[in-house]
Design a protein around this motif. Structure first.
Motif, mmCIF file in Angstrom:
data_model
loop_
_atom_site.group_PDB
_atom_site.id
_atom_site.type_symbol
_atom_site.label_atom_id
_atom_site.label_comp_id
_atom_site.label_asym_id
_atom_site.label_seq_id
_atom_site.Cartn_x
_atom_site.Cartn_y
_atom_site.Cartn_z
ATOM 1 N N ASP A 191 0.785 -1.295 -0.047
ATOM 2 C CA ASP A 191 0.178 -0.001 0.076
ATOM 3 C C ASP A 191 0.957 1.247 0.191
ATOM 4 O OD1 ASP A 191 -2.218 -1.381 -0.012
ATOM 5 O OD2 ASP A 191 -2.833 -1.292 2.164
ATOM 6 N N ARG A 192 2.011 1.206 0.537
ATOM 7 C CA ARG A 192 2.695 2.534 0.643
ATOM 8 C C ARG A 192 3.529 2.820 -0.653
ATOM 9 N NH1 ARG A 192 4.765 0.527 6.589
ATOM 10 N NH2 ARG A 192 2.735 1.143 7.638
ATOM 11 N N ASP A 193 3.413 1.915 -1.645
ATOM 12 C CA ASP A 193 4.106 2.351 -3.025
ATOM 13 C C ASP A 193 3.108 3.401 -3.718
ATOM 14 O OD1 ASP A 193 6.049 0.461 -2.827
ATOM 15 O OD2 ASP A 193 5.202 -1.101 -3.899
ATOM 16 N N THR A 194 3.696 4.291 -4.316
ATOM 17 C CA THR A 194 3.027 4.968 -5.366
ATOM 18 C C THR A 194 3.064 4.559 -6.858
ATOM 19 O OG1 THR A 194 5.099 6.403 -5.638
ATOM 20 C CG2 THR A 194 3.610 7.095 -3.737
ATOM 21 N N ALA A 195 2.268 5.106 -7.501
ATOM 22 C CA ALA A 195 2.139 4.648 -8.762
ATOM 23 C C ALA A 195 3.398 4.604 -9.678
ATOM 24 C CB ALA A 195 1.263 5.578 -9.640
ATOM 25 N N GLY A 196 4.120 3.373 -10.089
ATOM 26 C CA GLY A 196 5.132 3.223 -10.621
ATOM 27 C C GLY A 196 6.446 3.408 -9.822
ATOM 28 N N LYS A 197 6.420 3.592 -8.427
ATOM 29 C CA LYS A 197 7.591 3.525 -7.746
ATOM 30 C C LYS A 197 7.415 2.649 -6.340
ATOM 31 C CE LYS A 197 10.955 6.467 -5.869
ATOM 32 N NZ LYS A 197 11.989 5.425 -5.427
ATOM 33 N N SER A 198 8.446 2.118 -6.296
ATOM 34 C CA SER A 198 8.652 1.124 -4.951
ATOM 35 C C SER A 198 9.196 1.926 -3.896
ATOM 36 C CB SER A 198 9.385 0.014 -5.243
ATOM 37 O OG SER A 198 9.755 -0.669 -4.118
ATOM 38 N N ALA A 199 8.143 1.617 -2.624
ATOM 39 C CA ALA A 199 8.820 2.211 -1.146
ATOM 40 C C ALA A 199 9.130 1.203 -0.627
ATOM 41 C CB ALA A 199 7.380 2.557 -0.824
ATOM 42 N N CYS A 200 9.464 -0.201 -1.028
ATOM 43 C CA CYS A 200 10.071 -0.967 -0.123
ATOM 44 C C CYS A 200 11.620 -1.214 -0.641
ATOM 45 C CB CYS A 200 9.303 -2.509 -0.449
ATOM 46 S SG CYS A 200 9.856 -3.658 0.722
ATOM 47 N N ASN A 201 12.351 -0.789 0.333
ATOM 48 C CA ASN A 201 14.037 -0.922 0.126
ATOM 49 C C ASN A 201 14.503 -1.370 1.349
ATOM 50 O OD1 ASN A 201 14.263 0.355 -2.598
ATOM 51 N ND2 ASN A 201 12.987 1.883 -1.560
ATOM 52 N N GLY A 202 15.810 -1.699 1.142
ATOM 53 C CA GLY A 202 16.587 -2.079 2.431
ATOM 54 C C GLY A 202 16.099 -3.364 3.187
ATOM 55 N N GLN A 203 15.980 -3.259 4.505
ATOM 56 C CA GLN A 203 15.244 -4.438 5.196
ATOM 57 C C GLN A 203 13.786 -4.719 4.741
ATOM 58 O OE1 GLN A 203 16.867 -6.538 7.544
ATOM 59 N NE2 GLN A 203 15.096 -7.956 7.343
ATOM 60 N N CYS A 204 13.143 -3.866 4.258
ATOM 61 C CA CYS A 204 11.739 -4.187 3.698
ATOM 62 C C CYS A 204 12.178 -4.969 2.581
ATOM 63 C CB CYS A 204 11.079 -3.096 3.479
ATOM 64 S SG CYS A 204 9.340 -3.272 2.291
ATOM 65 N N ALA A 205 12.862 -4.952 1.563
ATOM 66 C CA ALA A 205 13.082 -5.805 0.409
ATOM 67 C C ALA A 205 13.765 -6.858 0.694
ATOM 68 C CB ALA A 205 13.996 -4.984 -0.538
ATOM 69 N N GLN A 206 14.402 -7.038 1.972
ATOM 70 C CA GLN A 206 14.985 -8.346 2.275
ATOM 71 C C GLN A 206 13.771 -9.450 2.632
ATOM 72 O OE1 GLN A 206 18.161 -8.154 5.094
ATOM 73 N NE2 GLN A 206 19.337 -6.812 3.635
ATOM 74 N N ASN A 207 12.674 -8.758 3.244
ATOM 75 C CA ASN A 207 11.578 -9.671 3.757
ATOM 76 C C ASN A 207 10.537 -9.922 2.486
ATOM 77 O OD1 ASN A 207 12.169 -9.795 6.359
ATOM 78 N ND2 ASN A 207 11.599 -7.679 7.058
ATOM 79 N N TRP A 208 10.509 -8.897 1.755
ATOM 80 C CA TRP A 208 9.742 -8.624 0.547
ATOM 81 C C TRP A 208 10.516 -8.642 -0.780
ATOM 82 C CZ3 TRP A 208 4.709 -9.873 1.678
ATOM 83 C CH2 TRP A 208 4.078 -9.516 3.036
#
Length: 128
Positions: free
Chosen positions: A51-68
């Motif tokens: 839900d925190r992503d905006t159109a065409g942009k990922s908001a999941c980086n760092g630790q978030c991207a390790q889990n997801w």
């Protein structure tokens, strides 16, 4: 009049056709899960949206991207239909469906699992 094709020309044409076909193939498929129809990767693992992503942009980086882990796209991947490619903060490419970047969930261990649905009320099974 007989037409003779050089083997190299035929091989080159076949390679070009194969590359074009591979580039137009969808990066995910649809599968039935306990939550209904869902987008899954090539291994059958459920894909999710954030839900925190905006159109065409990922908001999941760092630790978030390790889990997801993002559903990564090859450098030459191109948008087609509902599929697009977004550039992540680190410059890598990620697949998006209808503008929403797609992710896997590290706690899903078998194809068809949907344990990431509803995590923190911001992660959802990606639906076709």
């Amino acid at each position: 009049m007989k037409l003779f094709l050089r083997p190299a020309l035929v091989a080159g044409a076949l390679v070009a056709a194969s590359v074009a076909l591979a580039q137009t193939a969808a990066p995910a498929k649809v599968a039935d899960t306990s939550k209904g129809k869902a987008l899954v990767d090539a291994k059958g693992m459920t894909l999710y949206t954030f839900d925190r992503d905006t159109a065409g942009k990922s908001a999941c980086n760092g630790q978030c991207a390790q889990n997801w882990p993002p559903l990564m796209a090859a450098g030459g991947a191109a948008a087609s239909g509902d599929w697009s490619v977004v550039t992540r903060d680190d410059g890598s490419k990620q697949w998006a469906y209808k503008g929403k970047p797609l992710y896997l969930w590290v706690k899903d261990t078998k194809p068809g699992e949907v344990t990431g649905d509803g995590v923190n009320n911001v992660w959802h099974v990606a639906t076709p």
